[in-house]
Motif scaffolding. Sequence first.
Motif, PDB file in Angstrom:
ATOM      1  N   ARG A 284       9.062   4.268  15.674  1.00 42.04           N
ATOM      2  CA  ARG A 284       9.766   5.548  15.678  1.00 42.04           C
ATOM      3  C   ARG A 284      10.815   5.583  14.568  1.00 42.04           C
ATOM      4  N   GLU A 285      11.385   4.420  14.250  1.00 44.20           N
ATOM      5  CA  GLU A 285      12.424   4.353  13.223  1.00 44.20           C
ATOM      6  C   GLU A 285      11.857   4.134  11.820  1.00 44.20           C
ATOM      7  N   ARG A 286      10.523   3.914  11.707  1.00 39.56           N
ATOM      8  CA  ARG A 286       9.922   3.610  10.400  1.00 39.56           C
ATOM      9  C   ARG A 286       8.634   4.398  10.213  1.00 39.56           C
ATOM     10  N   PRO A 287       8.730   5.705   9.952  1.00 39.47           N
ATOM     11  CA  PRO A 287       7.526   6.519   9.738  1.00 39.47           C
ATOM     12  C   PRO A 287       6.705   5.981   8.556  1.00 39.47           C
ATOM     13  N   GLY A 288       5.392   5.888   8.731  1.00 32.27           N
ATOM     14  CA  GLY A 288       4.516   5.438   7.666  1.00 32.27           C
ATOM     15  C   GLY A 288       4.639   3.958   7.360  1.00 32.27           C
ATOM     16  N   ALA A 289       5.087   3.158   8.334  1.00 33.23           N
ATOM     17  CA  ALA A 289       5.255   1.718   8.105  1.00 33.23           C
ATOM     18  C   ALA A 289       3.924   1.081   7.740  1.00 33.23           C
ATOM     19  N   ARG A 290       3.977   0.075   6.848  1.00 30.38           N
ATOM     20  CA  ARG A 290       2.758  -0.624   6.436  1.00 30.38           C
ATOM     21  C   ARG A 290       2.318  -1.596   7.526  1.00 30.38           C
ATOM     22  N   ILE A 291       1.012  -1.653   7.740  1.00 26.38           N
ATOM     23  CA  ILE A 291       0.458  -2.535   8.766  1.00 26.38           C
ATOM     24  C   ILE A 291       0.858  -3.978   8.514  1.00 26.38           C
ATOM     25  N   ALA A 292       0.760  -4.416   7.251  1.00 24.32           N
ATOM     26  CA  ALA A 292       1.082  -5.810   6.932  1.00 24.32           C
ATOM     27  C   ALA A 292       2.542  -6.119   7.246  1.00 24.32           C
ATOM     28  N   ASP A 293       3.453  -5.173   6.945  1.00 27.09           N
ATOM     29  CA  ASP A 293       4.879  -5.395   7.195  1.00 27.09           C
ATOM     30  C   ASP A 293       5.179  -5.465   8.691  1.00 27.09           C
ATOM     31  N   VAL A 294       4.543  -4.582   9.475  1.00 28.79           N
ATOM     32  CA  VAL A 294       4.783  -4.558  10.916  1.00 28.79           C
ATOM     33  C   VAL A 294       4.254  -5.827  11.572  1.00 28.79           C
ATOM     34  N   ALA A 295       3.053  -6.248  11.173  1.00 29.02           N
ATOM     35  CA  ALA A 295       2.479  -7.465  11.736  1.00 29.02           C
ATOM     36  C   ALA A 295       3.363  -8.675  11.431  1.00 29.02           C
TER      37      ALA A 295
ATOM     38  N   ALA B 255       6.596  -8.614  10.854  1.00 32.88           N
ATOM     39  CA  ALA B 255       7.851  -8.491  11.594  1.00 32.88           C
ATOM     40  C   ALA B 255       7.701  -8.962  13.040  1.00 32.88           C
ATOM     41  N   PHE B 256       6.509  -8.773  13.628  1.00 37.69           N
ATOM     42  CA  PHE B 256       6.294  -9.147  15.015  1.00 37.69           C
ATOM     43  C   PHE B 256       5.620 -10.509  15.161  1.00 37.69           C
ATOM     44  N   GLY B 257       5.316 -11.149  14.054  1.00 31.38           N
ATOM     45  CA  GLY B 257       4.736 -12.482  14.109  1.00 31.38           C
ATOM     46  C   GLY B 257       3.337 -12.521  14.685  1.00 31.38           C
ATOM     47  N   ILE B 258       2.546 -11.466  14.411  1.00 32.03           N
ATOM     48  CA  ILE B 258       1.179 -11.412  14.912  1.00 32.03           C
ATOM     49  C   ILE B 258       0.244 -11.095  13.757  1.00 32.03           C
ATOM     50  N   SER B 259      -1.050 -11.246  13.998  1.00 33.10           N
ATOM     51  CA  SER B 259      -2.026 -10.923  12.960  1.00 33.10           C
ATOM     52  C   SER B 259      -2.222  -9.410  12.877  1.00 33.10           C
ATOM     53  N   GLU B 260      -2.792  -8.954  11.787  1.00 35.13           N
ATOM     54  CA  GLU B 260      -3.045  -7.522  11.634  1.00 35.13           C
ATOM     55  C   GLU B 260      -4.069  -7.051  12.666  1.00 35.13           C
ATOM     56  N   ASP B 261      -5.031  -7.911  13.019  1.00 32.66           N
ATOM     57  CA  ASP B 261      -6.016  -7.537  14.043  1.00 32.66           C
ATOM     58  C   ASP B 261      -5.339  -7.332  15.395  1.00 32.66           C
ATOM     59  N   GLU B 262      -4.368  -8.214  15.734  1.00 33.96           N
ATOM     60  CA  GLU B 262      -3.639  -8.058  16.995  1.00 33.96           C
ATOM     61  C   GLU B 262      -2.831  -6.765  16.992  1.00 33.96           C
ATOM     62  N   LEU B 263      -2.243  -6.434  15.851  1.00 28.44           N
ATOM     63  CA  LEU B 263      -1.480  -5.197  15.751  1.00 28.44           C
ATOM     64  C   LEU B 263      -2.388  -3.989  15.950  1.00 28.44           C
ATOM     65  N   ILE B 264      -3.562  -4.002  15.313  1.00 31.55           N
ATOM     66  CA  ILE B 264      -4.504  -2.887  15.461  1.00 31.55           C
ATOM     67  C   ILE B 264      -4.915  -2.748  16.926  1.00 31.55           C
ATOM     68  N   SER B 265      -5.086  -3.894  17.611  1.00 33.75           N
ATOM     69  CA  SER B 265      -5.433  -3.855  19.031  1.00 33.75           C
ATOM     70  C   SER B 265      -4.331  -3.173  19.837  1.00 33.75           C
ATOM     71  N   ASP B 266      -3.065  -3.481  19.520  1.00 33.38           N
ATOM     72  CA  ASP B 266      -1.942  -2.813  20.187  1.00 33.38           C
ATOM     73  C   ASP B 266      -1.952  -1.313  19.907  1.00 33.38           C
ATOM     74  N   LEU B 267      -2.230  -0.958  18.663  1.00 30.76           N
ATOM     75  CA  LEU B 267      -2.229   0.459  18.288  1.00 30.76           C
ATOM     76  C   LEU B 267      -3.342   1.235  18.992  1.00 30.76           C
ATOM     77  N   ASP B 268      -4.427   0.539  19.362  1.00 35.27           N
ATOM     78  CA  ASP B 268      -5.507   1.197  20.094  1.00 35.27           C
ATOM     79  C   ASP B 268      -5.077   1.523  21.524  1.00 35.27           C
ATOM     80  N   VAL B 269      -4.090   0.769  22.054  1.00 34.43           N
ATOM     81  CA  VAL B 269      -3.633   0.975  23.428  1.00 34.43           C
ATOM     82  C   VAL B 269      -2.526   2.025  23.504  1.00 34.43           C
ATOM     83  N   LEU B 270      -1.647   2.048  22.508  1.00 30.17           N
ATOM     84  CA  LEU B 270      -0.475   2.931  22.568  1.00 30.17           C
ATOM     85  C   LEU B 270      -0.815   4.405  22.787  1.00 30.17           C
ATOM     86  N   PRO B 271      -1.895   4.948  22.208  1.00 31.44           N
ATOM     87  CA  PRO B 271      -2.202   6.366  22.459  1.00 31.44           C
ATOM     88  C   PRO B 271      -2.561   6.668  23.915  1.00 31.44           C
TER      89      PRO B 271
END
Length: 326
Positions: free
Chosen positions: A20-31, A33-49
Amino acid sequence: MAANAIDQTRRMLSLVTYLRERPGARIADVARAFGISEDELISDLDVLPLCGTSFRGGDLLDIDTDGERIWWHNPAALSAEAAAPLRLAADEATALLVAARAVATLPGLREGDREALLRATAKLEAAAGETAGASDRLSVTFESEGGVFAEVDRAISERRRLWVRYYSPARDELTEREVDPIRLFALGHTYMEAWCYRSEARRTFRLDRVAEIRILDEPAAPPELELRDLSEALVQPSADDPEVVVEVGPGGRWVAEYYPHDSAEELPDGGLRITLRTPDPTSLRRLALRLGPDGRITAPEDLAQSARSAAAEALAAYEASGGQGV
């Protein structure tokens, strides 16, 4: 130790604030920051909606990605302005009224609790207005678990011992026990924690497996025990418990999310080699049968052989029935 469902939930709650505080954040940067792989991040993003303040249009999180950046199209859905004022929808008011009236009829409910519940129900009816009329046409009848709950609750309140006939699925048998109840709690199912005189130890009983229950005249006097923290899981193995190794394929990775374990080693086929501890290793035979082709017990050998024998017996019984079940 591999991340479990609770770890993922905590991470996604933090992820909502972060995005919410970082519109258009890059996937690589977010992953990163959270210490996870990009695949794990994409999996989280599939759940959030699938999350939001309700399942009505506009209340779910509208988050997606173009493969490089993450876009949140309705961040205002979680704003203070969007959340206020809070109002019960018709279906929510109906569900609450039906549930409240049903609970008020439970046998063994303390009279003070019943009166408080009826007062709250009257206020809810007044607030719901015409919606309350629909709830009058619905009713709920509690099955045996409701009666068991009432008896246990009464025994705890009056500090009295209980006699129960209890079904143990691990041994497929009914046993008779005298127990001193300690507390009731819910983790998916409703449970009673009690001191069991048959086992001479603290035990946990699932209420829907209690076949018969009686309150005894004898006062309950459980030993002084420190209450367990059940926030992580109902079963919390000890370091002294026997070690079991389970290998699962990709379809069985859920085991690492639902069973406390010591380690989860990645396998070349996308599965896991999970090492866990349990006070009753034979109870894991049911897990092996549930996994089917998606997993197997590999150690200890006697348990692995027992699981294979149980699977063979189940298959033979199925075939003997002509494939119609047993």
